[in-house]
Design a protein around this motif. Structure first.
Motif, PDB file in Angstrom:
ATOM      1  N   ARG A  53      17.400  75.241  33.319  1.00  8.07           N
ATOM      2  CA  ARG A  53      16.353  76.258  33.441  1.00  8.07           C
ATOM      3  C   ARG A  53      15.768  76.280  34.844  1.00  8.07           C
ATOM      4  NH1 ARG A  53      13.009  75.098  27.808  1.00  8.07           N
ATOM      5  NH2 ARG A  53      14.587  75.951  26.373  1.00  8.07           N
ATOM      6  N   MET A  54      15.523  75.092  35.405  1.00  4.90           N
ATOM      7  CA  MET A  54      14.951  75.020  36.743  1.00  4.90           C
ATOM      8  C   MET A  54      15.962  75.434  37.804  1.00  4.90           C
ATOM      9  SD  MET A  54      12.844  71.463  36.232  1.00  4.90           S
ATOM     10  CE  MET A  54      11.839  71.590  37.700  1.00  4.90           C
ATOM     11  N   ARG A  55      17.248  75.195  37.535  1.00  3.83           N
ATOM     12  CA  ARG A  55      18.275  75.612  38.494  1.00  3.83           C
ATOM     13  C   ARG A  55      18.356  77.144  38.563  1.00  3.83           C
ATOM     14  NH1 ARG A  55      23.367  73.055  39.719  1.00  3.83           N
ATOM     15  NH2 ARG A  55      23.272  71.817  37.784  1.00  3.83           N
ATOM     16  N   VAL A  56      18.275  77.759  37.363  1.00  2.00           N
ATOM     17  CA  VAL A  56      18.395  79.220  37.313  1.00  2.00           C
ATOM     18  C   VAL A  56      17.112  79.902  37.771  1.00  2.00           C
ATOM     19  CG1 VAL A  56      18.748  81.182  35.772  1.00  2.00           C
ATOM     20  CG2 VAL A  56      20.130  79.121  35.504  1.00  2.00           C
ATOM     21  N   GLY A  57      15.965  79.430  37.275  1.00  2.00           N
ATOM     22  CA  GLY A  57      14.698  80.103  37.550  1.00  2.00           C
ATOM     23  C   GLY A  57      14.048  79.706  38.855  1.00  2.00           C
ATOM     24  N   GLY A  58      14.502  78.594  39.443  1.00  2.00           N
ATOM     25  CA  GLY A  58      13.855  78.133  40.664  1.00  2.00           C
ATOM     26  C   GLY A  58      12.517  77.481  40.336  1.00  2.00           C
ATOM     27  N   PHE A  59      11.966  76.787  41.326  1.00  2.00           N
ATOM     28  CA  PHE A  59      10.706  76.100  41.068  1.00  2.00           C
ATOM     29  C   PHE A  59      10.021  75.776  42.382  1.00  2.00           C
ATOM     30  CE2 PHE A  59       7.925  72.636  39.890  1.00  2.00           C
ATOM     31  CZ  PHE A  59       7.376  73.136  38.721  1.00  2.00           C
ATOM     32  N   ASP A  60       8.705  75.952  42.410  1.00  2.00           N
ATOM     33  CA  ASP A  60       7.894  75.686  43.593  1.00  2.00           C
ATOM     34  C   ASP A  60       7.146  74.376  43.369  1.00  2.00           C
ATOM     35  OD1 ASP A  60       6.349  75.632  45.802  1.00  2.00           O
ATOM     36  OD2 ASP A  60       5.122  77.383  45.289  1.00  2.00           O
ATOM     37  N   PHE A  61       7.290  73.396  44.295  1.00  2.00           N
ATOM     38  CA  PHE A  61       6.636  72.109  44.126  1.00  2.00           C
ATOM     39  C   PHE A  61       5.116  72.237  44.086  1.00  2.00           C
ATOM     40  CE2 PHE A  61      10.693  70.226  45.185  1.00  2.00           C
ATOM     41  CZ  PHE A  61      10.655  69.033  44.484  1.00  2.00           C
ATOM     42  N   GLY A  62       4.564  73.226  44.722  1.00  2.00           N
ATOM     43  CA  GLY A  62       3.120  73.377  44.734  1.00  2.00           C
ATOM     44  C   GLY A  62       2.560  74.021  43.474  1.00  2.00           C
ATOM     45  N   ASP A  63       3.402  74.619  42.626  1.00  2.00           N
ATOM     46  CA  ASP A  63       2.944  75.331  41.429  1.00  2.00           C
ATOM     47  C   ASP A  63       2.952  74.372  40.247  1.00  2.00           C
ATOM     48  OD1 ASP A  63       2.248  77.087  39.490  1.00  2.00           O
ATOM     49  OD2 ASP A  63       3.921  78.477  39.794  1.00  2.00           O
ATOM     50  N   TYR A  64       1.911  73.514  40.160  1.00  2.00           N
ATOM     51  CA  TYR A  64       1.870  72.525  39.093  1.00  2.00           C
ATOM     52  C   TYR A  64       1.671  73.180  37.727  1.00  2.00           C
ATOM     53  CZ  TYR A  64      -3.242  73.070  39.225  1.00  2.00           C
ATOM     54  OH  TYR A  64      -4.506  73.570  39.169  1.00  2.00           O
ATOM     55  N   ARG A  65       1.012  74.360  37.691  1.00  2.00           N
ATOM     56  CA  ARG A  65       0.775  75.002  36.401  1.00  2.00           C
ATOM     57  C   ARG A  65       2.089  75.441  35.755  1.00  2.00           C
ATOM     58  NH1 ARG A  65      -4.487  75.734  35.361  1.00  2.00           N
ATOM     59  NH2 ARG A  65      -5.965  75.616  37.111  1.00  2.00           N
ATOM     60  N   GLN A  66       3.003  75.964  36.572  1.00  4.68           N
ATOM     61  CA  GLN A  66       4.314  76.333  36.027  1.00  4.68           C
ATOM     62  C   GLN A  66       5.031  75.103  35.468  1.00  4.68           C
ATOM     63  OE1 GLN A  66       6.997  77.888  38.958  1.00  4.68           O
ATOM     64  NE2 GLN A  66       8.637  78.285  37.494  1.00  4.68           N
ATOM     65  N   PHE A  67       4.925  73.960  36.204  1.00  6.25           N
ATOM     66  CA  PHE A  67       5.548  72.715  35.741  1.00  6.25           C
ATOM     67  C   PHE A  67       4.908  72.251  34.437  1.00  6.25           C
ATOM     68  CE2 PHE A  67       6.169  68.091  35.836  1.00  6.25           C
ATOM     69  CZ  PHE A  67       7.536  68.044  36.037  1.00  6.25           C
ATOM     70  N   ASN A  68       3.566  72.347  34.347  1.00  3.10           N
ATOM     71  CA  ASN A  68       2.872  71.913  33.133  1.00  3.10           C
ATOM     72  C   ASN A  68       3.250  72.785  31.948  1.00  3.10           C
ATOM     73  OD1 ASN A  68       1.732  70.149  34.847  1.00  3.10           O
ATOM     74  ND2 ASN A  68      -0.359  70.919  34.721  1.00  3.10           N
ATOM     75  N   THR A  69       3.358  74.101  32.194  1.00  2.00           N
ATOM     76  CA  THR A  69       3.714  75.022  31.110  1.00  2.00           C
ATOM     77  C   THR A  69       5.082  74.664  30.529  1.00  2.00           C
ATOM     78  OG1 THR A  69       2.415  76.776  32.137  1.00  2.00           O
ATOM     79  CG2 THR A  69       4.100  77.426  30.539  1.00  2.00           C
ATOM     80  N   ARG A  70       5.975  74.198  31.377  1.00  2.00           N
ATOM     81  CA  ARG A  70       7.331  73.904  30.929  1.00  2.00           C
ATOM     82  C   ARG A  70       7.417  72.553  30.217  1.00  2.00           C
ATOM     83  NH1 ARG A  70      11.903  75.416  34.931  1.00  2.00           N
ATOM     84  NH2 ARG A  70      11.319  77.400  34.022  1.00  2.00           N
ATOM     85  N   PHE A  71       6.670  71.535  30.696  1.00  2.00           N
ATOM     86  CA  PHE A  71       6.878  70.181  30.182  1.00  2.00           C
ATOM     87  C   PHE A  71       5.764  69.669  29.278  1.00  2.00           C
ATOM     88  CE2 PHE A  71       9.794  70.239  33.744  1.00  2.00           C
ATOM     89  CZ  PHE A  71      10.890  69.598  33.217  1.00  2.00           C
ATOM     90  N   ALA A  72       4.592  70.295  29.273  1.00  4.80           N
ATOM     91  CA  ALA A  72       3.514  69.820  28.395  1.00  4.80           C
ATOM     92  C   ALA A  72       3.922  69.878  26.920  1.00  4.80           C
ATOM     93  CB  ALA A  72       2.237  70.614  28.641  1.00  4.80           C
ATOM     94  N   PRO A  73       4.568  70.956  26.432  1.00  3.41           N
ATOM     95  CA  PRO A  73       4.996  70.947  25.018  1.00  3.41           C
ATOM     96  C   PRO A  73       5.946  69.788  24.693  1.00  3.41           C
ATOM     97  CG  PRO A  73       5.094  73.168  25.930  1.00  3.41           C
ATOM     98  CD  PRO A  73       4.837  72.271  27.083  1.00  3.41           C
ATOM     99  N   LEU A  74       6.835  69.449  25.646  1.00  7.28           N
ATOM    100  CA  LEU A  74       7.767  68.347  25.411  1.00  7.28           C
ATOM    101  C   LEU A  74       7.013  67.037  25.231  1.00  7.28           C
ATOM    102  CD1 LEU A  74      10.740  67.315  25.415  1.00  7.28           C
ATOM    103  CD2 LEU A  74      10.484  66.974  27.880  1.00  7.28           C
ATOM    104  N   LEU A  75       5.986  66.792  26.048  1.00  6.62           N
ATOM    105  CA  LEU A  75       5.215  65.562  25.951  1.00  6.62           C
ATOM    106  C   LEU A  75       4.351  65.533  24.701  1.00  6.62           C
ATOM    107  CD1 LEU A  75       6.222  65.441  28.903  1.00  6.62           C
ATOM    108  CD2 LEU A  75       4.036  64.396  29.510  1.00  6.62           C
TER     109      LEU A  75
END
Length: 662
Positions: free
Chosen positions: A80-102
């Motif tokens: 998903r991250m390979r296809v959609g790309g990801f910005d290291f500074g955008d922690y909210r996008q990272f949280n949205t993706r991994f908070a449900p997993l945790l």
């Protein structure tokens, strides 16, 4: 045979009679216990094996539910991250993706995302919908990390911390880079997490982004939650299941009831010998004594109670775990019984006939054997003259006589060939010794010749450069004078290298003169020389008193001069330099050490440290020839000892050496 030998050794006839009796009695006993050992015991062993196998299979299935889920989660989110790309500074996008997993998996404590430029984004669950983000390697942060505490999605606190953190130095990042392909997942050895200090293991994988940079995605798994899995598994009602490392550290406890969280944290990652559960410590000790077997049931004692245990390997890519199943042995009571009385009657009936037969056989059997024994004695004295042949009614005795005759012939020929071979070997040894002595003389001559031939042009270079500077210095510009200075410095450096090479070559030829050496006093003398050479330096030096050793004083002073000199040199840029010299008793040998808090070095290059011309620092940082430690190693090895080093960049180094039997 001497007369006293006849008193100690019985005759063959009596021996045969008693052996016949023993055979009959043994036969009865074998039948009496045969049912137990051939039927009952195998059935019991199969039952025990099934119990242990079921326990191991259950543990494997439950552990794979955790580890397999984590690996698949990593692969899915990587795509998903390979296809959609990801910005290291955008922690909210990272949280949205991994908070449900945790949230959905209690045994996952955090997710990490890093790249080869040192950037990293961490999401850590703290419970009750509380979260922490750590952003490291951000542009303009000057090495600091940004910490964000959130309640749900709202930031409740933000601060910058200078923690000296670089994700590329973490084991999960380094392990991911070593993977053969992007489909593989690396698992670290168990360790304490950097942020929470809780024990756990980390799974990670890598891929190469479109911009050419390497990305690494990782998930932390808590060991305390693995303990909840093993606590649910058991062998019957009293059995226990745990997970350990090769070196006996506890990764998943066998029971949680009544265990406080603090006590569980204390027990995990600790050796089982100190965790307060004796059946764990005893099982690991028995496993190690047996050579660390896999899938084999072991028996051991816990106090006066007998236990059974089995260790089953569980391999992850990058680490190896052991599923340990344990149960008291009294769970499997062994049934006893037999029919010795019935077999005893049969044995008595056969006993009388057996004795009569043995007496008759012994008389016919003993005479030819005594003759063969006499011939064997003559062969043992290397008397190979032809002996008389033996003919009896017994095929085995005739074969023995024939074999003895053949052995006599073979030994006679082998002895003659051995004598010839020994003479030839003695000649070869004499020739090789002469060649070796000649080679040593040629090597010594070559060393002095090389020294003279190399020093002559160096003296010429140094002399002419000095004359040029003295006579023409005022006519040369600054750049030319700088070139002259470099020429003189290089020639002096080459002189030092020649001295070091000659010293290194002479160490192999110098005869050792072992005497009792006062190492403490010798170290103080070396330090005073160093202080005299650098009177402006303030260095704290601690020398353990009354250290003595049996060694060659001249060579040992060379070792201390090199080690203390290095400690003095490499701590010159340290604000408060400290040097220590002492001794530690390691098992059956004394290990001496020289420790400093100077520049240190990277331990991955420690293998080259004691090789000639190998240096850990550039000449612009610290001057040197790269021969001092090679000389020290050769001296220590000539004393039958060994030398090694331990260091950390920026925190100093410790050099150890022993002196073997001296």
């Amino acid at each position: 045979m001497h007369p006293e030998d006849n008193q100690r050794v019985g005759s063959i006839s009596r021996s045969l009679v008693w052996r016949q009796v023993v055979i009959i009695v043994s036969t009865v006993c074998v039948f009496a216990v045969g049912f137990h050992y051939l039927l009952v015991r195998p059935a019991l062993s199969e039952l025990i094996e099934k119990h242990f196998q079921a326990s191991s299979d259950a543990a494997r299935d439950k552990l794979w539910c955790v580890f397999g889920y984590v690996e698949e989660a990593l692969r899915v989110n990587r795509e998903r991250m390979r296809v959609g790309g990801f910005d290291f500074g955008d922690y909210r996008q990272f949280n949205t993706r991994f908070a449900p997993l945790l949230r959905q998996n209690a045994w996952i404590s955090s997710a990490l995302y890093a790249d080869d430029e040192g950037r990293e984004l961490l999401l850590l669950e703290r419970g009750n919908d509380a979260w922490t983000n750590r952003l490291s390697g951000l542009p303009g942060a000057n090495g600091r990390s940004r910490y964000l505490d959130l309640q749900g999605t709202e930031v409740t606190r933000e601060e910058w911390r200078d923690i000296g953190y670089d994700p590329r130095q973490r084991p999960w990042y380094a392990g991911a880079l070593k993977l053969k392909n992007e489909r593989e997942v690396h698992w670290t050895h168990p360790y304490a997490f950097f942020t929470t200090r809780e024990p756990g293991i980390t799974a990670s994988l890598r891929w190469q982004a479109e911009d050419g940079h390497v990305r690494v995605l990782a998930i932390d798994v808590l060991l305390r939650d693995l303990s909840a899995i093993t606590a649910e598994i058991g062998i019957d009602t009293n059995g226990k299941v745990a997970v350990m490392t090769d070196d006996g550290r506890l990764l998943a406890a066998p029971e949680l009831q009544g265990t406080r969280t603090e006590d569980l944290h204390t027990a995990l990652m600790q050796p089982v010998a100190v965790n307060g559960q004796p059946y764990l410590a005893a099982s690991y000790a028995a496993w190690k004594r047996s050579g660390s077997p896999e899938d084999r049931i072991l028996s051991y004692l816990v106090g006066e109670e007998k236990w059974l245990a089995r260790f089953d390997g569980y391999k992850l890519n990058g680490t190896h775990l052991w599923i340990t199943s344990m149960i008291p042995a009294d769970k499997f009571s062994i049934l006893h019984g037999g029919a010795l009385s019935a077999l005893g009657g049969l044995g008595l009936l056969v006993l009388a006939g057996g004795i009569t037969m043995a007496l008759s056989l012994s008389r016919r059997f003993s005479q030819p054997l005594e003759f063969l024994a006499a011939v064997s004695k003559r062969i043992g004295r290397l008397e190979f003259e032809n002996g008389a042949t033996v003919k009896t009614r017994w095929l085995e005795v005739n074969r023995l006589a024939a074999a003895q005759s053949q052995m006599r012939s073979l030994l006679k020929g082998a002895t003659q060939r051995l004598e010839g071979t020994n003479e030839e070997l003695e000649k070869r040894v004499a020739v090789r010794t002469q060649e070796l002595e000649m080679a040593n003389r040629e090597l010594q001559s070559f060393s002095y010749s090389v020294s003279h031939d190399l020093r002559a042009p160096l003296r010429a270079i140094n002399g002419y450069s000095t004359l040029l500077e003295e006579d023409w210095g005022d006519r040369l510009d600054e750049e030319a004078r700088s070139h002259l200075a470099r020429i003189r410095t290089a020639s002096e450096k080459m002189g030092e290298l020649i001295d070091g090479m000659l010293e290194l070559a002479q160490l192999a030829r110098k005869e050792l003169d072992p005497v009792k050496v006062d190492l403490s006093e010798m170290a103080r003398e070396v330090v005073e020389e160093l202080r005299g050479a650098s009177p402006d330096r303030q260095v704290r030096v601690d020398i353990e008193p009354d250290l003595t050793a049996l060694a060659d004083a001249t060579l040992l002073r060379n070792v201390l001069s090199n080690l203390l000199g290095n400690a003095w040199k490499y701590s010159e840029k340290t604000p408060a330099p400290e040097i220590a010299f002492g001794k530690v008793q390691q098992q059956d040998e004394a290990a001496y050490f020289v420790r400093d808090n100077g520049a240190g070095f990277d331990m991955q290059y420690a293998g080259k440290l004691f090789q000639p011309f190998q240096r850990m620092h550039r000449d612009s940082e610290f001057a040197g020839t790269g021969l001092g430690l090679a000389s020290a190693r050769r001296i220590v090895e000539r004393h039958g000892g060994r030398i090694w080093a331990e260091a950390e960049i920026g925190k100093g180094a410790t050099f150890w050496f022993t002196l073997g039997s001296y």
